[in-house]
Design a protein around this motif. Structure first.
Motif, PDB file in Angstrom:
ATOM      1  N   GLY A  74      38.058  50.908  47.690  1.00  0.00           N
ATOM      2  CA  GLY A  74      38.002  50.248  46.380  1.00  0.00           C
ATOM      3  C   GLY A  74      37.770  48.754  46.429  1.00  0.00           C
ATOM      4  O   GLY A  74      38.135  48.030  45.495  1.00  0.00           O
ATOM      5  N   GLY A  75      37.127  48.277  47.505  1.00  0.00           N
ATOM      6  CA  GLY A  75      36.914  46.840  47.662  1.00  0.00           C
ATOM      7  C   GLY A  75      36.024  46.235  46.597  1.00  0.00           C
ATOM      8  O   GLY A  75      36.343  45.179  46.033  1.00  0.00           O
ATOM      9  N   TYR A  76      34.901  46.916  46.286  1.00  0.00           N
ATOM     10  CA  TYR A  76      33.973  46.352  45.298  1.00  0.00           C
ATOM     11  C   TYR A  76      34.567  46.393  43.894  1.00  0.00           C
ATOM     12  O   TYR A  76      34.351  45.472  43.096  1.00  0.00           O
ATOM     13  CB  TYR A  76      32.636  47.101  45.356  1.00  0.00           C
ATOM     14  N   GLU A  77      35.338  47.451  43.603  1.00  0.00           N
ATOM     15  CA  GLU A  77      36.019  47.501  42.306  1.00  0.00           C
ATOM     16  C   GLU A  77      37.034  46.372  42.187  1.00  0.00           C
ATOM     17  O   GLU A  77      37.173  45.746  41.127  1.00  0.00           O
ATOM     18  CB  GLU A  77      36.726  48.850  42.119  1.00  0.00           C
ATOM     19  N   MET A  78      37.724  46.092  43.315  1.00  0.00           N
ATOM     20  CA  MET A  78      38.698  45.000  43.306  1.00  0.00           C
ATOM     21  C   MET A  78      38.011  43.655  43.100  1.00  0.00           C
ATOM     22  O   MET A  78      38.502  42.801  42.349  1.00  0.00           O
ATOM     23  CB  MET A  78      39.496  44.994  44.603  1.00  0.00           C
ATOM     24  N   GLU A  79      36.858  43.455  43.736  1.00  0.00           N
ATOM     25  CA  GLU A  79      36.116  42.200  43.549  1.00  0.00           C
ATOM     26  C   GLU A  79      35.740  42.012  42.088  1.00  0.00           C
ATOM     27  O   GLU A  79      35.885  40.919  41.524  1.00  0.00           O
ATOM     28  CB  GLU A  79      34.854  42.194  44.415  1.00  0.00           C
ATOM     29  N   ALA A  80      35.262  43.080  41.460  1.00  0.00           N
ATOM     30  CA  ALA A  80      34.878  42.997  40.042  1.00  0.00           C
ATOM     31  C   ALA A  80      36.093  42.695  39.169  1.00  0.00           C
ATOM     32  O   ALA A  80      36.017  41.912  38.212  1.00  0.00           O
ATOM     33  CB  ALA A  80      34.219  44.308  39.604  1.00  0.00           C
ATOM     34  N   LYS A  81      37.223  43.308  39.524  1.00  0.00           N
ATOM     35  CA  LYS A  81      38.468  43.072  38.781  1.00  0.00           C
ATOM     36  C   LYS A  81      38.907  41.615  38.921  1.00  0.00           C
ATOM     37  O   LYS A  81      39.336  40.987  37.934  1.00  0.00           O
ATOM     38  CB  LYS A  81      39.568  44.011  39.307  1.00  0.00           C
ATOM     39  N   LEU A  82      38.795  41.082  40.126  1.00  0.00           N
ATOM     40  CA  LEU A  82      39.183  39.693  40.370  1.00  0.00           C
ATOM     41  C   LEU A  82      38.294  38.732  39.583  1.00  0.00           C
ATOM     42  O   LEU A  82      38.769  37.736  39.029  1.00  0.00           O
ATOM     43  CB  LEU A  82      39.109  39.368  41.862  1.00  0.00           C
ATOM     44  N   GLN A  83      37.005  39.046  39.526  1.00  0.00           N
ATOM     45  CA  GLN A  83      36.086  38.181  38.781  1.00  0.00           C
ATOM     46  C   GLN A  83      36.446  38.158  37.299  1.00  0.00           C
ATOM     47  O   GLN A  83      36.447  37.101  36.661  1.00  0.00           O
ATOM     48  CB  GLN A  83      34.645  38.650  38.976  1.00  0.00           C
ATOM     49  N   ARG A  84      36.788  39.319  36.749  1.00  0.00           N
ATOM     50  CA  ARG A  84      37.179  39.377  35.330  1.00  0.00           C
ATOM     51  C   ARG A  84      38.480  38.608  35.110  1.00  0.00           C
ATOM     52  O   ARG A  84      38.632  37.894  34.111  1.00  0.00           O
ATOM     53  CB  ARG A  84      37.342  40.831  34.879  1.00  0.00           C
ATOM     54  N   LEU A  85      39.409  38.781  36.043  1.00  0.00           N
ATOM     55  CA  LEU A  85      40.725  38.134  35.905  1.00  0.00           C
ATOM     56  C   LEU A  85      40.613  36.620  35.913  1.00  0.00           C
ATOM     57  O   LEU A  85      41.163  35.937  35.042  1.00  0.00           O
ATOM     58  CB  LEU A  85      41.650  38.583  37.037  1.00  0.00           C
ATOM     59  N   ILE A  86      39.909  36.070  36.907  1.00  0.00           N
ATOM     60  CA  ILE A  86      39.878  34.608  36.991  1.00  0.00           C
ATOM     61  C   ILE A  86      39.068  34.003  35.845  1.00  0.00           C
ATOM     62  O   ILE A  86      39.354  32.880  35.418  1.00  0.00           O
ATOM     63  CB  ILE A  86      39.357  34.122  38.361  1.00  0.00           C
ATOM     64  N   GLU A  87      38.087  34.743  35.331  1.00  0.00           N
ATOM     65  CA  GLU A  87      37.344  34.238  34.173  1.00  0.00           C
ATOM     66  C   GLU A  87      38.244  34.185  32.938  1.00  0.00           C
ATOM     67  O   GLU A  87      38.088  33.308  32.087  1.00  0.00           O
ATOM     68  CB  GLU A  87      36.114  35.114  33.915  1.00  0.00           C
ATOM     69  N   SER A  88      39.229  35.107  32.855  1.00  0.00           N
ATOM     70  CA  SER A  88      40.167  35.077  31.727  1.00  0.00           C
ATOM     71  C   SER A  88      41.100  33.871  31.822  1.00  0.00           C
ATOM     72  O   SER A  88      41.721  33.475  30.833  1.00  0.00           O
ATOM     73  CB  SER A  88      40.990  36.375  31.680  1.00  0.00           C
ATOM     74  N   PHE A  89      41.183  33.272  33.013  1.00  0.00           N
ATOM     75  CA  PHE A  89      41.988  32.071  33.220  1.00  0.00           C
ATOM     76  C   PHE A  89      41.114  30.816  33.278  1.00  0.00           C
ATOM     77  O   PHE A  89      41.529  29.780  33.782  1.00  0.00           O
ATOM     78  CB  PHE A  89      42.796  32.183  34.520  1.00  0.00           C
ATOM     79  N   LYS A 129      33.250  32.497  38.596  1.00  0.00           N
ATOM     80  CA  LYS A 129      33.142  33.440  39.720  1.00  0.00           C
ATOM     81  C   LYS A 129      33.052  32.690  41.045  1.00  0.00           C
ATOM     82  O   LYS A 129      33.596  33.135  42.061  1.00  0.00           O
ATOM     83  CB  LYS A 129      31.910  34.331  39.543  1.00  0.00           C
ATOM     84  N   ASN A 130      32.382  31.552  41.025  1.00  0.00           N
ATOM     85  CA  ASN A 130      32.219  30.771  42.258  1.00  0.00           C
ATOM     86  C   ASN A 130      33.544  30.241  42.786  1.00  0.00           C
ATOM     87  O   ASN A 130      33.674  29.970  43.984  1.00  0.00           O
ATOM     88  CB  ASN A 130      31.252  29.610  42.020  1.00  0.00           C
ATOM     89  N   ASP A 131      34.530  30.080  41.881  1.00  0.00           N
ATOM     90  CA  ASP A 131      35.835  29.565  42.321  1.00  0.00           C
ATOM     91  C   ASP A 131      36.519  30.519  43.302  1.00  0.00           C
ATOM     92  O   ASP A 131      37.373  30.092  44.086  1.00  0.00           O
ATOM     93  CB  ASP A 131      36.747  29.330  41.115  1.00  0.00           C
ATOM     94  N   LEU A 132      36.156  31.803  43.267  1.00  0.00           N
ATOM     95  CA  LEU A 132      36.744  32.770  44.192  1.00  0.00           C
ATOM     96  C   LEU A 132      36.469  32.405  45.649  1.00  0.00           C
ATOM     97  O   LEU A 132      37.269  32.727  46.531  1.00  0.00           O
ATOM     98  CB  LEU A 132      36.195  34.165  43.911  1.00  0.00           C
ATOM     99  N   PHE A 133      35.373  31.724  45.880  1.00  0.00           N
ATOM    100  CA  PHE A 133      34.941  31.471  47.261  1.00  0.00           C
ATOM    101  C   PHE A 133      35.244  30.037  47.719  1.00  0.00           C
ATOM    102  O   PHE A 133      34.865  29.641  48.811  1.00  0.00           O
ATOM    103  CB  PHE A 133      33.443  31.781  47.385  1.00  0.00           C
ATOM    104  N   LYS A 134      35.943  29.282  46.867  1.00  0.00           N
ATOM    105  CA  LYS A 134      36.357  27.921  47.239  1.00  0.00           C
ATOM    106  C   LYS A 134      37.706  27.963  47.950  1.00  0.00           C
ATOM    107  O   LYS A 134      38.494  28.891  47.785  1.00  0.00           O
ATOM    108  CB  LYS A 134      36.460  27.038  45.988  1.00  0.00           C
ATOM    109  N   SER A 135      37.991  26.915  48.731  1.00  0.00           N
ATOM    110  CA  SER A 135      39.278  26.805  49.410  1.00  0.00           C
ATOM    111  C   SER A 135      40.382  26.504  48.392  1.00  0.00           C
ATOM    112  O   SER A 135      40.147  25.822  47.384  1.00  0.00           O
ATOM    113  CB  SER A 135      39.225  25.687  50.447  1.00  0.00           C
ATOM    114  N   LEU A 136      41.569  27.007  48.661  1.00  0.00           N
ATOM    115  CA  LEU A 136      42.712  26.731  47.789  1.00  0.00           C
ATOM    116  C   LEU A 136      42.986  25.239  47.675  1.00  0.00           C
ATOM    117  O   LEU A 136      43.514  24.767  46.654  1.00  0.00           O
ATOM    118  CB  LEU A 136      43.967  27.437  48.324  1.00  0.00           C
ATOM    119  N   HIS A 137      42.641  24.487  48.704  1.00  0.00           N
ATOM    120  CA  HIS A 137      42.881  23.040  48.698  1.00  0.00           C
ATOM    121  C   HIS A 137      42.070  22.323  47.626  1.00  0.00           C
ATOM    122  O   HIS A 137      42.349  21.158  47.319  1.00  0.00           O
ATOM    123  CB  HIS A 137      42.557  22.444  50.067  1.00  0.00           C
TER     124      HIS A 137
END
Length: 532
Positions: free
Chosen positions: A119-134, A138-146
């Motif tokens: 379920g990796g690709y489904e999880m990626e899609a879920k994460l993209q929807r989640l962070i956009e709601s905040f 989508k690009n922020d997913l691939f940035k460093s936490l710092h």
């Protein structure tokens, strides 16, 4: 689901928690609050198994799984998506092989298949929807936490814990660094999840947040607990009623002790006279014997009275001394502290704020609100001269005595030992100690290194310094972060009586409502007034 029975935790000879008992059912939210250092985080560590209690019992429902959010925000240079996937080993391991491996190998092809199966690709899609709601991209997913603010990191930590499918979520200060909109969203998420049967144990000092989410609230005081139905308002009412009751009982017992002491002194004088009569009448037969008997009886009465006084003193309840801070009596003349005109600032081609025009005087009380990373702290640093704006002008009146309390309150103190930081205002040490004592910083605490004191202790000491300095204006950046409820109440009262003005950044709704007369909010890099 969970039962805690007569839990006790000792650190050496010191008892941190004693006789803590409560239960938790599915779909229930238990809030835990209390003073800094009361043992709240220690209790969570016992429940999660990180720490073993000295005695008592923690019974967990068979098969109960839980997730734990600690106070500290994540400190890692890994990407956001790796951080979010790290609680899902199967997905995470295959993600690593796909995005960090050699695409020409058989392992890469197998990893893609396995990633799809778990379920990796489904999880990626879920994460993209989640962070956009905040409000992330989508690009922020691939940035460093710092790359993100403390509040944004806190959001990622909350997202990760809500992605799990555990039955019990244990959250330690989840609203730290969150802006108002995110706190509202968190309240909605908790409400929705509890209706699905998930249970929560939440440590928090956010008074409005606790009122909104809590079915019951456990208040820890001097190692013992008080459990009430409802939230902060119910705890506050209970504590006030208990304080008045204990104070009344203490006064009644003290009155009895005073009466016994007066009677004991009177009897002692009388017994002394009889003793003299006994000696003087030693050869007078019956009279001497009578005096001796009376003297003996008086001493027995005195002994019993002393026993009664000792018993009453043991029964006399401890009455918690409330913090009692007040500003020195001084007048602040109304004059401009700063003004700005068309102020603008950008970082890496990202517009932080633009065209900020603002005038503030020593009698104004201004709150600046906005989402995490919107530019509030950047604006304050420009006002203080720590950063230079890209365009526009700032005029600050440095003839006004102002002080700045930063988010990291340790940075406020220059000397290593706490009390040394407060001796620079020309006030006698005894007076400084009295003020610190009124802020519950007593005896050896004032001689401790700043690095060993809690955030709440340091914030109270910083407020004491503003009293001693007779400040006319305060710049405050998130002053309520990490403060316990008692300190929050004192801070509200303290600032209410402060004769000067202030500009503060805060996400604490109750603090804003009590202390702000004017509110500005950052919206799309513009600072706009809020109807209040």
């Amino acid at each position: 689901m969970l039962h805690v029975k007569a839990l006790q935790v000792n650190f050496g000879l010191q008892s941190v928690l004693q006789n803590i008992s409560f239960g938790l059912t599915s779909g229930e939210v238990l809030a835990i609050t209390g003073a800094n250092g009361a043992g709240k985080s220690t209790l969570l560590k016992c429940i999660t198994g990180i720490m073993a209690p000295t005695s008592g019992e923690i019974q967990r429902q068979k098969g109960l799984n839980f997730a734990y959010l600690p106070q500290n925000t994540p400190d890692s240079n890994q990407s956001v998506i790796k951080f979010l996937l790290s609680d899902f080993p199967d997905i995470y391991q295959n993600y690593q092989k796909i995005y960090c491996g050699d695409s020409e190998t058989i392992e890469y092809a197998n990893a893609i298949t396995q990633y799809m199966e778990v379920g990796g690709y489904e999880m990626e899609a879920k994460l993209q929807r989640l962070i956009e709601s905040f409000a992330f991209s989508k690009n922020d997913l691939f940035k460093s936490l710092h790359c993100f603010s403390e509040g944004q990191k806190r959001i990622f930590a909350l997202l990760r814990i809500f992605l799990t499918e555990v039955q019990l979520l244990i959250l330690d200060e989840p609203t730290n660094h969150l802006d108002i909109s995110m706190r509202l969203y968190l309240e909605e998420v908790i409400s929705a999840e509890k209706h699905k049967g998930r249970a929560f144990i939440v440590v928090s000092h956010d008074r409005v947040f606790v009122d909104k989410i809590a079915d019951r609230t456990l208040y820890i005081q001097r190692g013992e607990s008080i459990l009430v139905q409802g939230g902060y308002g119910q705890i506050q009412a209970h504590l006030e009623q208990e304080f008045q009751s204990r104070r009344q009982l203490s006064m009644e017992i003290q009155d009895k002790i005073n009466k016994l002491e007066r009677e004991a002194r009177r009897k002692k004088v009388w017994a002394g006279r009889k003793e003299k009569d006994k000696i003087g009448a030693a050869d007078k037969g019956f009279v001497g014997a009578r005096a001796a008997a009376l003297a003996k009886r008086a001493k027995e009465v005195e002994r019993k009275q002393q026993q009664m006084m000792d018993k009453l003193k043991a029964e006399k309840p401890f009455v918690e001394k409330k913090l009692n801070l007040s500003f020195a009596n001084y007048t602040v003349v109304n004059r401009e502290i700063f003004s700005t005109k068309n102020l603008s600032k950008s970082f890496d081609n990202r517009k932080i704020f633009e065209n900020v025009t603002l005038e503030v005087s020593t009698h104004d009380r201004v709150a600046i609100i906005g989402s995490n990373g919107s530019g509030k702290t950047t604006l304050m640093k420009c006002l203080l001269g720590c950063l230079q704006p890209d365009s526009g002008s700032i005029s600050r009146n440095d003839y006004v005595k102002w002080l700045y309390l930063p988010q990291n309150i340790q940075d406020y103190f220059q000397a290593e030992i706490l009390i040394e930081n407060l001796m620079i205002y020309g006030v006698e040490e005894t007076i400084v100690r009295q003020f610190l004592g009124a802020a519950s910083l007593r005896r050896d605490r004032v001689l401790q290194p700043v690095s060993t004191l809690s955030y709440g202790e340091l914030m109270r000491a910083a407020i004491v310094s503003t009293i001693l300095a007779k400040a006319e204006f305060l710049f405050l950046d998130e002053p309520t972060n990490h403060l316990d409820i008692e300190s929050l109440e004192v801070l509200d009262q303290l600032l209410e009586n402060f004769p000067g003005g202030m500009l503060f950044i805060s996400h604490d709704r109750q603090f804003i409502a009590k202390n702000a007369r004017t509110i500005f909010s950052f919206e799309s890099s513009m600072l706009v007034p809020v109807a209040f």
